[in-house]
Scaffold this active site. Sequence first.
Site, short mmCIF file in Angstrom:
data_model
loop_
_atom_site.label_atom_id
_atom_site.label_comp_id
_atom_site.label_asym_id
_atom_site.label_seq_id
_atom_site.Cartn_x
_atom_site.Cartn_y
_atom_site.Cartn_z
N TYR A 111 0.85 -1.19 0.00
CA TYR A 111 0.00 0.00 0.00
C TYR A 111 0.88 1.23 0.00
O TYR A 111 1.86 1.30 0.77
CB TYR A 111 -0.89 0.00 1.25
CG TYR A 111 -1.81 1.20 1.36
CD1 TYR A 111 -2.87 1.38 0.45
CD2 TYR A 111 -1.64 2.16 2.35
CE1 TYR A 111 -3.71 2.48 0.53
CE2 TYR A 111 -2.50 3.26 2.46
CZ TYR A 111 -3.53 3.41 1.55
OH TYR A 111 -4.38 4.49 1.65
N ASP A 144 9.31 2.85 -0.03
CA ASP A 144 8.28 3.50 0.78
C ASP A 144 8.46 3.08 2.25
O ASP A 144 8.24 1.93 2.61
CB ASP A 144 6.90 3.08 0.25
CG ASP A 144 5.75 3.76 0.99
OD1 ASP A 144 6.00 4.41 2.02
OD2 ASP A 144 4.60 3.64 0.52
N LYS A 178 3.63 9.06 8.91
CA LYS A 178 3.34 8.47 10.22
C LYS A 178 4.27 8.99 11.33
O LYS A 178 4.09 10.11 11.78
CB LYS A 178 3.32 6.94 10.08
CG LYS A 178 2.20 6.54 9.09
CD LYS A 178 1.82 5.10 9.02
CE LYS A 178 0.52 4.94 8.24
NZ LYS A 178 0.63 4.33 6.92
C1 LIG Z 1 0.05 4.74 5.58
C2 LIG Z 1 0.89 4.49 4.37
C3 LIG Z 1 0.87 5.36 3.26
C4 LIG Z 1 -0.09 6.49 3.15
O1 LIG Z 1 0.10 7.47 4.13
P1 LIG Z 1 -1.14 8.47 4.47
O2 LIG Z 1 -0.53 9.43 5.42
O3 LIG Z 1 -2.22 7.63 5.05
O4 LIG Z 1 -1.54 9.10 3.19
C5 LIG Z 1 1.77 5.13 2.23
N1 LIG Z 1 2.62 4.09 2.29
C6 LIG Z 1 2.66 3.25 3.32
C7 LIG Z 1 3.65 2.12 3.32
C8 LIG Z 1 1.78 3.40 4.38
O5 LIG Z 1 1.79 2.52 5.39
#
Ligand SMILES: *Cc1c(COP(=O)(O)O)cnc(C)c1O
Length: 440
Positions: free
Chosen positions: A144, A243, A278
């Site tokens: 994701y 990511d 986060k």
């Molecule tokens: C939570 C998450 C996102 C998206 O971040 P948001 O602040 O919710 O837009 C992107 N990549 C990863 C791996 C995530 O866990």
Amino acid sequence: MTTTSSADLFTRAQKVIPSGVNSPVRAFGSVGGTPPFLTSAKGALLHDADGREYVDLVGSWGPMILGHANDQVVDAVREAAGRGLSFGAPQPGEVTLAEEVASRIAPIEQLRLVNSGTEATMSALRVARAATGRDVVVKFAGCYHGHVDALLAEAGSGVATFAMPGSAGVTASTARDTVVLPYGDRDAVTALFAERGGEIAAVITEAAPANMGVVPPREEGGVGFNRFLSETAHASGALLISDEVLTGFRASREGYYGIDGPTGTHDAWAPDLMTFGKVIGGGLPVGAFGGRRDLMGLLAPAGPVYQAGTLSGNPLATAAGLATFAGLDDAAYSTLGAASRTLQQLVADAFTTAGVPHVIQSAGTLFSVFFREEPVVGYEDAKAQDTAAFTRFFHAMLEAGVYLPPSAFEAWFVSTAHTEEVLDRIAEALPGAAKAAAAA
Ligand SMILES: *Cc1c(COP(=O)(O)O)cnc(C)c1O
């Protein structure tokens, strides 16, 4: 003030907010029932509108790594608020926060702050496409990367929770430029690059996938999957975007790169671009993307790639992020690691006693529990777990005062506020909930 129950609030919410929530998984759609409406939180504890208290294992999905309403973080935000909420102009906290991230993560030569992880991955993709002059992006099933149009195909997180193949409203041309491969499948990556290498702008991957549950990258012949991706992409002139929105500053002090990179177990290699979110905002809306100076130099105003934000680098958000980083020293990571290991052991014991098939997987201090016996190496495995058993377990834990992610596809989040006393409360809830999970 009249007391309003969660049930009343949910009824009202559903009239004026789609499904009553501002992010899908919060609606409890896959587990059923009424989501508690939370009114306050402190340390590892949550309080809801019905006067109930819960031990929290969601941590706002990662940011609350020092626990809720941490005194230092709250003080820093209060002080910042007194100096002005937003300037729309450079401010000192942006510089310090960028320096803090760059000092922890070796491949980050420059970075820009944004307001969410979604913005970070969206912007990193734009830079990668501009740098290469190519359109195609490769992602992995179950990973994701936020709700970026191009990255919603076979995504994890809420897309996995609700078993959606992708999202309506994404154009066919956007979807055409995204190729989805099975996570960890080196042959599939090699074959795709052999066929279409010249069209591929970037491979994007979670440094350690954690949105289909935690699926750590595997080694083959001493070469980690991320390093393999970097080498394969570079051989065709493509980039690697790692990511670390979820793993960053949580899996370890240096994120998953600290485990997987040259200071960890593997020889010199680096992603070209990385994304964060986060933890970096400590509970306020912050994301960041960064990496090689030559790539980041493509951003406007010096370069041709436009990217901007009215609230980007917001002084409250940077104050929360900086105060959070200040609390994230080596002692904090050893506390987190110990809490994570203790909890994993408690779950394993309770599930083994009750006869619940399970496998626990971790990436540094991050872990998740799958309701199946065999290890999970990719999205197909993750989907093949007993989600009905998870649902029974989830509701029994909630009833016993433990607030788990309302989905079998999410990591469980501990914080430095998950003390022995807090873990004892989870330990008391587990045997009964494990029995509930076992009883089909
Ligand atoms: C939570 C998450 C996102 C998206 O971040 P948001 O602040 O919710 O837009 C992107 N990549 C990863 C791996 C995530 O866990």
